[in-house]
Design an enzyme around this catalytic site. Structure first.
Site, mmCIF file in Angstrom:
data_model
loop_
_atom_site.group_PDB
_atom_site.id
_atom_site.type_symbol
_atom_site.label_atom_id
_atom_site.label_comp_id
_atom_site.label_asym_id
_atom_site.label_seq_id
_atom_site.Cartn_x
_atom_site.Cartn_y
_atom_site.Cartn_z
ATOM 1 N N TYR A 12 0.861 -1.187 0.000
ATOM 2 C CA TYR A 12 0.000 0.000 0.000
ATOM 3 C C TYR A 12 0.892 1.229 0.000
ATOM 4 C CZ TYR A 12 -3.444 3.460 1.560
ATOM 5 O OH TYR A 12 -4.265 4.564 1.662
ATOM 6 N N ASP A 48 9.223 2.915 -0.262
ATOM 7 C CA ASP A 48 8.168 3.538 0.526
ATOM 8 C C ASP A 48 8.408 3.149 1.980
ATOM 9 O OD1 ASP A 48 5.962 4.386 1.853
ATOM 10 O OD2 ASP A 48 4.507 3.524 0.459
ATOM 11 N N LYS A 84 4.138 8.961 8.891
ATOM 12 C CA LYS A 84 3.901 8.386 10.217
ATOM 13 C C LYS A 84 4.888 8.912 11.268
ATOM 14 C CE LYS A 84 1.005 4.943 8.296
ATOM 15 N NZ LYS A 84 1.029 4.098 7.118
HETATM 16 C C1 LIG Z 1 0.412 4.605 5.772
HETATM 17 C C2 LIG Z 1 1.163 4.370 4.531
HETATM 18 C C3 LIG Z 1 1.023 5.196 3.403
HETATM 19 C C4 LIG Z 1 0.020 6.309 3.336
HETATM 20 O O1 LIG Z 1 0.255 7.310 4.256
HETATM 21 P P1 LIG Z 1 -0.938 8.311 4.637
HETATM 22 O O2 LIG Z 1 -0.316 9.282 5.579
HETATM 23 O O3 LIG Z 1 -2.006 7.456 5.247
HETATM 24 O O4 LIG Z 1 -1.408 8.948 3.378
HETATM 25 C C5 LIG Z 1 1.845 4.976 2.323
HETATM 26 N N1 LIG Z 1 2.744 3.975 2.329
HETATM 27 C C6 LIG Z 1 2.897 3.157 3.376
HETATM 28 C C7 LIG Z 1 3.936 2.080 3.331
HETATM 29 C C8 LIG Z 1 2.103 3.302 4.506
HETATM 30 O O5 LIG Z 1 2.245 2.457 5.530
#
Ligand SMILES: *Cc1c(COP(=O)(O)O)cnc(C)c1O
Length: 428
Positions: free
Chosen positions: A144, A239, A267
Site C-alpha cells: 500500500y 516507501d 507516520k
Molecule cells: C500509511 C502508509 C502510506 C500512506 O500514508 P498516509 O499518511 O495514510 O497517506 C503509504 N505507504 C505506506 C507504506 C504506509 O504504511
C-alpha cells in the site's frame, strides 16, 4: 465491556460521515462490532468514550513510537502553536528537520516535507516520471502506497482488508500505467525488466511490508530490484512511510543495506501530526520546483506544529538504546505469543521485524506474498481480535496489518498481552 456510548457515536457518525469514519479500517468492518471512540491516550494506553482502557498495539498505525502524549513532544507542539499554527513561509525548524533526515538516512541528499504519506509517494513518483520521461510504474501486490489513483491497484491495507477490486473512480487510462507483480518474486521482476525495462519510470516497494502484515523481503529480492532498476535507468523508490525511523535509524534501507534512489517517509516523522516527506538523490530532487520544473506544493507543508512534534520524536529516537529496547520488547512479545499458540494448540505464524509484528493464522509456514496472506484464516483472526479487545488489548482490526510496539510498552504490558492471548487463543 460497555460500548453504549461508542455505539451511539457510531450511529451519529454514520449519518454524516461515510461509514462513520474518516479512514476505512477504523470502522471495524472486517472484524465486525462497534469501534471504540477514543477520548485520550497516554503512553501505551488508550481510553474510550465508555471509559474502557486498552493497551494499544495500533499506535495510530505507526506514528506513536514513543508512546502517546510523550511530554517532550506535547511541549514542543504547544510552544509551536502558541507562535501560530501556520505561516506559509520558511522556518528554521524545517531546516533542522531536513538536516536531521539527511544525516540519518544516507541515501537522502535532499528532502521535501509534505502532509501525508499519500502525498509523499505520489510526489516521488512524479519526480521519477518527470526525470525519466517515462510513464509506467511497477508496484507489488499487497503493498500500500497511499490512495493516489495509479497506486490503488492491487493495494494492501484497507483495500486488501475489504477485498475490494481496484477502486471505482480510478480511470483505466491511469491504472494502465501501473504494472503489478507478486512480492518477493525476483524472477518475475527480472522477466519484466528484460521485456520492457526501458519503459519503466519507477518501481515502488515497501522494503519490508506492513500493509499486508509483516513480510520481510526474501534474500535476493531487493538486490535484484536494485540491480535491474539501475541497469535500465528506472528510479527505485522505497516507501518507508511505515518502516522509516522504525526498524532502524535509517529505516529498512539502513537495516538491509540497500540504497534506493528516492524514499517516502510518513507516520513517525510527524510524531502523530500530519507530516510526511520524500527525498533522495540530489540530481533527482533538484528537479522539483522551484529548483527545477517538476511541480509540487502544499499550503500546510512543513507546518510548524507538525515539524516541532516530528523533530522531538526523531530526536528522542536518536537517544542511545532506543532501537535495542524496541527490539527487546517486541521480541518478548513474539516469544510469548509463540508459546501461547503452542499451549493452545493453535497453528499460526508470527513474523516480526524490529518493533512491527503480525500473527498470521495459517499452518505455520512462512508468509511471503499477498496470495499467502489471503489464504490465512481471517475468520480465526476476527475471533482472536475480539477475544483480545474484550481483554483490553487493542490490535489492528484486520489480519492484513502490522502490530506496533512503542518505547512506552513495558515488560509487564507484554506479560499482560501474552496472558490475554492465552485466553483468546484458548477460546478459538
Ligand atoms: C500509511 C502508509 C502510506 C500512506 O500514508 P498516509 O499518511 O495514510 O497517506 C503509504 N505507504 C505506506 C507504506 C504506509 O504504511
Amino acid at each position: 465491556m460497555k460500548t453504549e456510548r461508542s455505539a451511539e457515536l457510531l450511529k451519529r457518525a454514520q449519518a454524516v460521515i461515510p461509514g462513520g469514519v474518516n479512514s476505512p479500517v477504523r470502522a471495524f468492518r472486517a472484524v465486525g462490532g462497534v469501534p471504540p471512540f477514543i477520548t485520550k491516550a497516554q503512553g501505551a494506553n488508550l481510553w474510550d468514550a465508555d471509559g474502557n482502557r486498552y493497551l494499544d498495539y495500533v499506535g495510530s498505525w505507526g506514528p506513536m513510537i514513543l508512546g502517546h502524549a510523550e511530554p517532550s513532544v506535547v511541549e514542543a507542539a504547544k510552544v509551536a502553536i502558541e507562535r501560530s499554527s501556520s505561516f506559509g513561509a520558511p522556518t528554521e525548524a524545517e531546516v533542522k528537520m531536513a538536516e536531521l533526515v539527511v544525516q540519518r538516512v544516507p541515501s537522502v541528499e535532499r528532502v521535501r516535507l509534505v502532509s501525508s504519506g499519500t502525498e509523499a509517494t505520489m510526489s516521488a513518483i512524479r519526480v521519477a516520471r518527470g526525470a525519466t520521461g517515462r510513464d509506467d510504474i511497477v508496484k507489488f501486490e499487497g503493498c500500500y502506497h497511499g490512495h493516489a489513483d495509479y497506486l490503488l491497484v492491487k493495494a494492501g491495507s484497507g483495500v486488501a482488508t475489504f477485498d475490494l477490486p481496484d477502486s471505482p473512480g480510478v480511470p483505466a487510462d491511469f491504472a494502465k500505467h501501473t504494472i503489478t507483480l507478486p512480492y518477493n518474486d525476483a524472477d518475475a521482476l527480472t522477466a519484466l525488466f528484460e521485456a520492457r525495462g526501458d519503459e519503466i519510470a519507477a518501481v515502488i516497494v515497501e522494503p519490508i511490508t506492513g500493509n499486508m502484515g509483516v513480510i520481510p523481503p526474501a534474500s535476493e529480492f531487493l538486490e535484484t530490484l536494485r540491480r535491474v532498476t539501475k541497469a535500465h535507468g528506472a528510479v527505485l523508490i522505497f516507501d518507508e512511510v511505515m518502516t522509516g525511523f522504525r526498524v532502524h535509524p535509517a529505516g529498512a534501507q539502513g537495516l538491509l543495506g540497500i540504497t534506493p534512489d528516492l524514499s517516502a517517509f510518513g507516520k513517525i516523522i510527524g510524531g502523530g501530526m500530519p507530516m510526511a516527506a520524500y527525498g533522495g538523490r540530489a540530481d533527482l530532487m533538484d528537479q522539483v520546483a522551484p529548483a527545477g520544473p517538476i511541480y509540487q506544493a502544499g499550503t500546510l507543508s512543513g507546518n510548524p506544529c507538525a515539524v516541532a512534534a516530528g523533530l522531538k520524536t526523531l530526536q528522542a529516537l536518536g537517544a542511545p538504546g532506543t532501537y535495542d529496547q524496541l527490539e527487546k520488547t517486541c521480541k518478548g512479545l513474539e516469544a510469548g505469543l509463540t508459546d501461547a499458540l503452542q499451549s493452545a494448540g493453535v497453528s499460526g505464524r508470527i513474523q516480526r521485524v524490529g518493533s512491527m509484528l503480525t500473527l498470521f493464522f495459517n499452518d505455520g509456514r512462512p508468509v511471503r506474498n499477498f496470495e499467502e496472506v489471503r489464504a490465512c484464516d481471517h475468520e480465526k483472526f476476527k475471533k482472536f481480535f475480539h477475544g483480545m479487545l474484550e481483554r483490553g488489548i487493542y490490535l489492528p482490526a484486520s489480519g492484513y496489518e502490522a502490530w506496533f510496539v512503542s518505547l512506552a510498552h513495558t515488560a509487564e504490558d507484554i506479560e499482560r498481552t501474552v496472558e490475554a492471548a492465552r485466553g483468546a487463543l484458548g477460546d478459538l
